[in-house]
Design a protein around this motif. Structure first.
Motif, PDB file in Angstrom:
ATOM      1  N   ALA A   6       0.851  -1.192   0.000  1.00 43.71           N
ATOM      2  CA  ALA A   6       0.000   0.000   0.000  1.00 43.71           C
ATOM      3  C   ALA A   6       0.886   1.241   0.000  1.00 43.71           C
ATOM      4  O   ALA A   6       1.919   1.285   0.652  1.00 43.71           O
ATOM      5  N   LEU A   7       0.487   2.231  -0.764  1.00 38.05           N
ATOM      6  CA  LEU A   7       1.207   3.494  -0.781  1.00 38.05           C
ATOM      7  C   LEU A   7       0.784   4.342   0.416  1.00 38.05           C
ATOM      8  O   LEU A   7      -0.387   4.326   0.806  1.00 38.05           O
ATOM      9  N   PRO A   8       1.715   5.120   0.989  1.00 42.24           N
ATOM     10  CA  PRO A   8       1.341   5.998   2.100  1.00 42.24           C
ATOM     11  C   PRO A   8       0.468   7.168   1.634  1.00 42.24           C
ATOM     12  O   PRO A   8      -0.188   7.820   2.420  1.00 42.24           O
ATOM     13  N   TRP A   9       0.484   7.418   0.326  1.00 44.59           N
ATOM     14  CA  TRP A   9      -0.318   8.488  -0.273  1.00 44.59           C
ATOM     15  C   TRP A   9      -0.732   8.024  -1.656  1.00 44.59           C
ATOM     16  O   TRP A   9       0.027   7.347  -2.344  1.00 44.59           O
ATOM     17  N   ALA A  39      17.130  13.697 -18.101  1.00 47.77           N
ATOM     18  CA  ALA A  39      17.327  13.121 -16.767  1.00 47.77           C
ATOM     19  C   ALA A  39      16.548  11.816 -16.622  1.00 47.77           C
ATOM     20  O   ALA A  39      17.047  10.848 -16.037  1.00 47.77           O
ATOM     21  N   LEU A  40      15.341  11.782 -17.150  1.00 49.87           N
ATOM     22  CA  LEU A  40      14.523  10.577 -17.087  1.00 49.87           C
ATOM     23  C   LEU A  40      15.213   9.418 -17.794  1.00 49.87           C
ATOM     24  O   LEU A  40      15.247   8.294 -17.280  1.00 49.87           O
ATOM     25  N   ALA A  41      15.814   9.682 -18.943  1.00 54.33           N
ATOM     26  CA  ALA A  41      16.549   8.644 -19.668  1.00 54.33           C
ATOM     27  C   ALA A  41      17.758   8.165 -18.858  1.00 54.33           C
ATOM     28  O   ALA A  41      18.066   6.972 -18.843  1.00 54.33           O
ATOM     29  N   LEU A  42      18.433   9.081 -18.177  1.00 56.20           N
ATOM     30  CA  LEU A  42      19.585   8.708 -17.355  1.00 56.20           C
ATOM     31  C   LEU A  42      19.178   7.896 -16.133  1.00 56.20           C
ATOM     32  O   LEU A  42      19.882   6.975 -15.724  1.00 56.20           O
ATOM     33  N   LEU A  43      18.035   8.224 -15.550  1.00 55.45           N
ATOM     34  CA  LEU A  43      17.550   7.496 -14.371  1.00 55.45           C
ATOM     35  C   LEU A  43      17.039   6.105 -14.723  1.00 55.45           C
ATOM     36  O   LEU A  43      17.194   5.171 -13.939  1.00 55.45           O
ATOM     37  N   GLY A  44      16.410   5.958 -15.868  1.00 56.82           N
ATOM     38  CA  GLY A  44      15.860   4.664 -16.262  1.00 56.82           C
ATOM     39  C   GLY A  44      14.895   4.139 -15.208  1.00 56.82           C
ATOM     40  O   GLY A  44      14.003   4.845 -14.746  1.00 56.82           O
ATOM     41  N   GLU A  45      15.107   2.913 -14.802  1.00 53.61           N
ATOM     42  CA  GLU A  45      14.232   2.261 -13.820  1.00 53.61           C
ATOM     43  C   GLU A  45      14.389   2.818 -12.406  1.00 53.61           C
ATOM     44  O   GLU A  45      13.627   2.466 -11.512  1.00 53.61           O
ATOM     45  N   GLU A  46      15.362   3.695 -12.204  1.00 53.06           N
ATOM     46  CA  GLU A  46      15.592   4.291 -10.886  1.00 53.06           C
ATOM     47  C   GLU A  46      14.654   5.460 -10.599  1.00 53.06           C
ATOM     48  O   GLU A  46      14.667   6.009  -9.500  1.00 53.06           O
ATOM     49  N   THR A  47      13.859   5.868 -11.576  1.00 57.59           N
ATOM     50  CA  THR A  47      12.958   6.993 -11.351  1.00 57.59           C
ATOM     51  C   THR A  47      11.722   6.539 -10.595  1.00 57.59           C
ATOM     52  O   THR A  47      11.292   5.392 -10.701  1.00 57.59           O
ATOM     53  N   ILE A  61       9.941  13.360  -4.488  1.00 59.35           N
ATOM     54  CA  ILE A  61      11.115  12.937  -3.718  1.00 59.35           C
ATOM     55  C   ILE A  61      10.716  12.850  -2.247  1.00 59.35           C
ATOM     56  O   ILE A  61       9.686  13.399  -1.849  1.00 59.35           O
ATOM     57  N   PRO A  62      11.500  12.172  -1.404  1.00 60.23           N
ATOM     58  CA  PRO A  62      11.130  12.062   0.010  1.00 60.23           C
ATOM     59  C   PRO A  62      10.946  13.428   0.673  1.00 60.23           C
ATOM     60  O   PRO A  62      11.681  14.383   0.395  1.00 60.23           O
ATOM     61  N   ALA A  63       9.961  13.515   1.549  1.00 59.58           N
ATOM     62  CA  ALA A  63       9.674  14.756   2.278  1.00 59.58           C
ATOM     63  C   ALA A  63      10.916  15.195   3.058  1.00 59.58           C
ATOM     64  O   ALA A  63      11.631  14.375   3.630  1.00 59.58           O
ATOM     65  N   ASP A 111       5.438   0.018  -6.771  1.00 61.82           N
ATOM     66  CA  ASP A 111       6.870  -0.146  -7.041  1.00 61.82           C
ATOM     67  C   ASP A 111       7.479   1.072  -7.717  1.00 61.82           C
ATOM     68  O   ASP A 111       8.626   1.047  -8.150  1.00 61.82           O
ATOM     69  N   ARG A 112       6.720   2.162  -7.834  1.00 63.34           N
ATOM     70  CA  ARG A 112       7.224   3.378  -8.459  1.00 63.34           C
ATOM     71  C   ARG A 112       6.549   4.562  -7.773  1.00 63.34           C
ATOM     72  O   ARG A 112       5.469   4.968  -8.155  1.00 63.34           O
ATOM     73  N   TYR A 113       7.230   5.072  -6.763  1.00 67.42           N
ATOM     74  CA  TYR A 113       6.636   6.146  -5.963  1.00 67.42           C
ATOM     75  C   TYR A 113       7.607   7.312  -5.893  1.00 67.42           C
ATOM     76  O   TYR A 113       7.569   8.210  -6.712  1.00 67.42           O
TER      77      TYR A 113
END
Length: 138
Positions: A6-9, A39-47, A61-63, A111-113
């Protein structure tokens, strides 16, 4: 057996964009789309999840990480809760995944938050400093 975290938000339900206060669940980094796409291309699956809106991209990004963000360029901003005031960001419903209106460029999911703020800063820094494909050196 598959389990779903579950997502926190979660994004707003229904069909309307909502203005969400930044800082409680996440901060955001806003960048122009040309830099953001690199930047999105550089991040790949890390985004993590990314919101797009008419030439701008917003990473969740984290609060608390916006307060320590070091500026890369004038048009790249980290937005978070601070003493100067409250910041809001327009957030589309989860079903809005195509533009041109406000939409999820990279949809949110279990899996992508959130995007790691340090990795995002590194990708944006590289996106700013590396010439775009097809550009000529001066």
């Amino acid at each position: 057996m598959t389990t779903t975290r579950a997502l926190p938000w979660t994004p707003p339900g229904g069909g309307d964009v909502e203005m969400i206060e930044v800082g409680e669940y996440w901060d955001v980094v806003r960048a122009p789309a040309d830099i953001g796409e690199r930047a999105l291309a550089l991040l790949g699956e890390e985004t993590g999840a990314v919101i797009a809106d008419y030439g701008l991209m917003y990473w969740l990004i984290p609060a608390g990480h916006a307060q320590t963000w070091q500026r890369l360029r004038q048009e790249i901003h980290a937005l978070g809760a601070d003493r100067a005031g409250v910041t809001y960001v327009g957030v589309p419903p989860a079903a809005h995944t195509t533009g041109p209106r406000l939409h999820w460029q990279i949809p949110i999911g279990p899996d992508r938050y959130l995007t790691d703020a340090d990795r995002l800063r590194e990708a944006l820094s590289r996106a700013v400093s590396e010439p775009t494909e097809g550009a000529t050196a001066r």
